[in-house]
Design an enzyme around this catalytic site. Structure first.
Site, PDB file in Angstrom:
ATOM      1  N   LEU A 136      -4.115 -37.944 -10.012  1.00  0.00           N
ATOM      2  CA  LEU A 136      -5.062 -37.312 -10.931  1.00  0.00           C
ATOM      3  C   LEU A 136      -4.315 -36.473 -11.956  1.00  0.00           C
ATOM      4  CD1 LEU A 136      -8.041 -36.585 -11.642  1.00  0.00           C
ATOM      5  CD2 LEU A 136      -7.799 -34.630 -10.108  1.00  0.00           C
ATOM      6  N   HIS A 240       1.185 -26.370  -6.608  1.00  0.00           N
ATOM      7  CA  HIS A 240       1.639 -25.980  -7.944  1.00  0.00           C
ATOM      8  C   HIS A 240       0.517 -25.194  -8.614  1.00  0.00           C
ATOM      9  CE1 HIS A 240       2.767 -26.534 -12.196  1.00  0.00           C
ATOM     10  NE2 HIS A 240       3.968 -26.852 -11.781  1.00  0.00           N
TER      11      HIS A 240
END
Length: 340
Positions: A136, A240
Site C-alpha cells: 500500500l 515507520h
C-alpha cells in the site's frame, strides 16, 4: 510537471493494475524513500510484478497457489495514478516467509534476589500458507479526503469477492523505523552483522532476487533483545512514522500485533482471520438499479478478477435495488457494499 488532481473522493476508483501502469508505478516507487519491498524503485522489477499480477488475474484457480493481485488507485476524469496496493494469495511458496517471533524469557536468582526479563527473537515461518495484504502506497499529496481508506479497504472487498483464492489467515507487514539517511537501526544492530551489506542494499536484493540469502546466512539461534543496541531494541514492533495511519486502519479492520516482526527493519506484522476482517464481515450484497445524488457514503465493489472495481459512493435503497452515485458501475451490476 502534471498537476495533481484535487481530492474529490467520488472521482477516484480502484481497479486491477495493467502493464501500461508501469510509468505511474515507477513514479510512485521513486517517492517511497526505500525500505518498501513490494514497491522497489527498479523498473525491471516493477515490470515483473505487473506481469505476475496480470497472470494472477487471468489464472483459473480453485485454491490459492502463488498469486499477486496489484490494484491501482486512479483518478477517473484524468487517468492519473494516485496509489497502489496488493494482495498475495499465499506466502511462503516461492521462498520461505521469515519473521522474528518476539517472546519473553524470565530468569530469577534467589541468592541475588533478582529477576531478569528480556525479549527473545526466534526466526520462524509461522505464516507459511497465509495470505497477505501489502504494497500500500499513496501519493504524498493525496493522503487526505479518504483516499487511503478507499485504497486499503478495497482489498478486503476483493478478498470477499474471491475467498476461494485466499487463505483463512491474512497478514499485513508494516515498514519499520528508519533513519533520515535510509538506514535501519534494527538491521544494523542484528542482521546486518551477518550479511556484510547495508539495509538499502539488502532490501533491494530481497525485492529483486528473493530471500534465499536470508536462509543461507541468518543465524538460526534465538537472539536476546538485551544484547542488541538500544536504538535497535526501540525499533522492535514499531512502525515507520509514515505507517502510523496504516496501522490504525488495520486495527480498525481487526488486525492485531501478536509479536511477529520483520527480519529486516523490525516493523510489526499484524494478522487476523479472513472472516474477522471488519469490511468482509459487514459487506452486503446488492444489485445496481439506478442513480442517486444522495444517500449514505459506502464502499462499493463489484466485478470478478480483471473486471474488479471499487469506489466510495453515495448509496440509497431503491424499489428494485441499489441507487448509487455516479461511478465505475452499470445498472444490473451485482456489488458488495460496506460502511465507509
Amino acid at each position: 510537471m502534471t498537476e495533481t488532481p484535487s481530492v474529490q473522493l467520488s472521482e477516484w476508483r480502484v481497479r486491477p493494475a495493467r502493464p501500461d501502469d508501469l510509468d505511474g508505478l515507477k513514479a510512485l516507487a521513486e517517492m517511497t524513500g526505500g525500505g518498501f519491498t513490494n514497491l522497489p524503485n527498479d523498473r525491471e522489477a516493477l515490470a515483473e510484478r505487473l506481469d505476475w499480477s496480470r497472470r494472477s488475474f487471468a489464472a483459473r484457480l480453485s485454491e490459492p497457489e502463488d498469486e499477486k493481485y496489484m490494484l491501482m488507485l486512479e483518478h477517473g476524469p484524468s487517468g492519473r495514478i494516485g496509489g497502489t496496493a496488493s494482495l498475495f494469495s499465499r506466502v511462503g511458496v516461492r521462498w520461505p516467509f521469515y519473521s522474528y517471533k518476539l517472546t519473553t524469557m524470565s530468569m530469577a536468582s534467589q541468592e541475588l534476589g533478582r529477576t531478569f526479563r528480556t525479549g527473545v527473537l526466534h526466526l520462524v515461518n509461522d505464516f507459511d500458507g497465509a495470505s497477505e495484504v501489502g504494497g500500500l502506497f499513496l501519493h504524498p499529496e493525496l493522503r487526505t479526503g479518504g483516499l487511503g481508506r478507499l485504497l486499503a479497504r478495497s482489498r478486503y472487498l476483493f478478498l470477499a469477492l474471491h475467498r476461494e483464492r485466499f487463505g483463512d489467515r491474512v497478514l499485513a507487514e508494516l515498514r519499520g523505523r528508519m533513519r533520515a539517511d535510509g538506514s535501519a537501526p534494527f538491521w544494523d544492530g542484528l542482521a546486518g552483522k551477518f550479511f556484510g551489506m547495508g539495509f538499502q542494499e539488502a532490501d533491494t536484493f530481497n525485492a529483486t532476487h528473493g530471500n534465499q540469502f536470508i536462509a543461507d546466512l541468518m543465524p538460526k539461534y534465538p537472539v536476546y533483545v538485551a544484547l542488541l543496541p538500544e536504538e535497535a531494541q526501540a525499533c522492535i514492533g514499531q512502525p515507520h512514522e509514515a505507517g502510523a495511519a496504516a496501522k490504525r486502519l488495520l486495527e480498525a479492520e481487526g488486525f492485531a500485533f501478536h509479536g511477529y516482526v520483520d527480519i529486516f527493519d523490525g516493523g510489526p506484522t499484524m494478522d487476523t482471520r479472513m472472516g474477522d476482517i471488519r469490511t468482509v464481515r459487514e459487506a452486503e450484497h446488492g444489485r445496481v438499479s439506478g442513480w442517486t445524488g444522495g444517500g449514505d457514503l459506502r464502499l462499493v465493489a463489484g466485478g470478478r478478477l480483471r473486471d474488479f472495481r471499487a469506489a466510495a459512493l453515495p448509496l440509497a435503497a431503491g424499489a428494485g435495488g441499489l441507487l448509487l452515485g455516479e461511478g465505475p458501475f452499470s445498472i444490473g451490476d451485482e456489488v458488495l457494499h460496506a460502511p465507509f
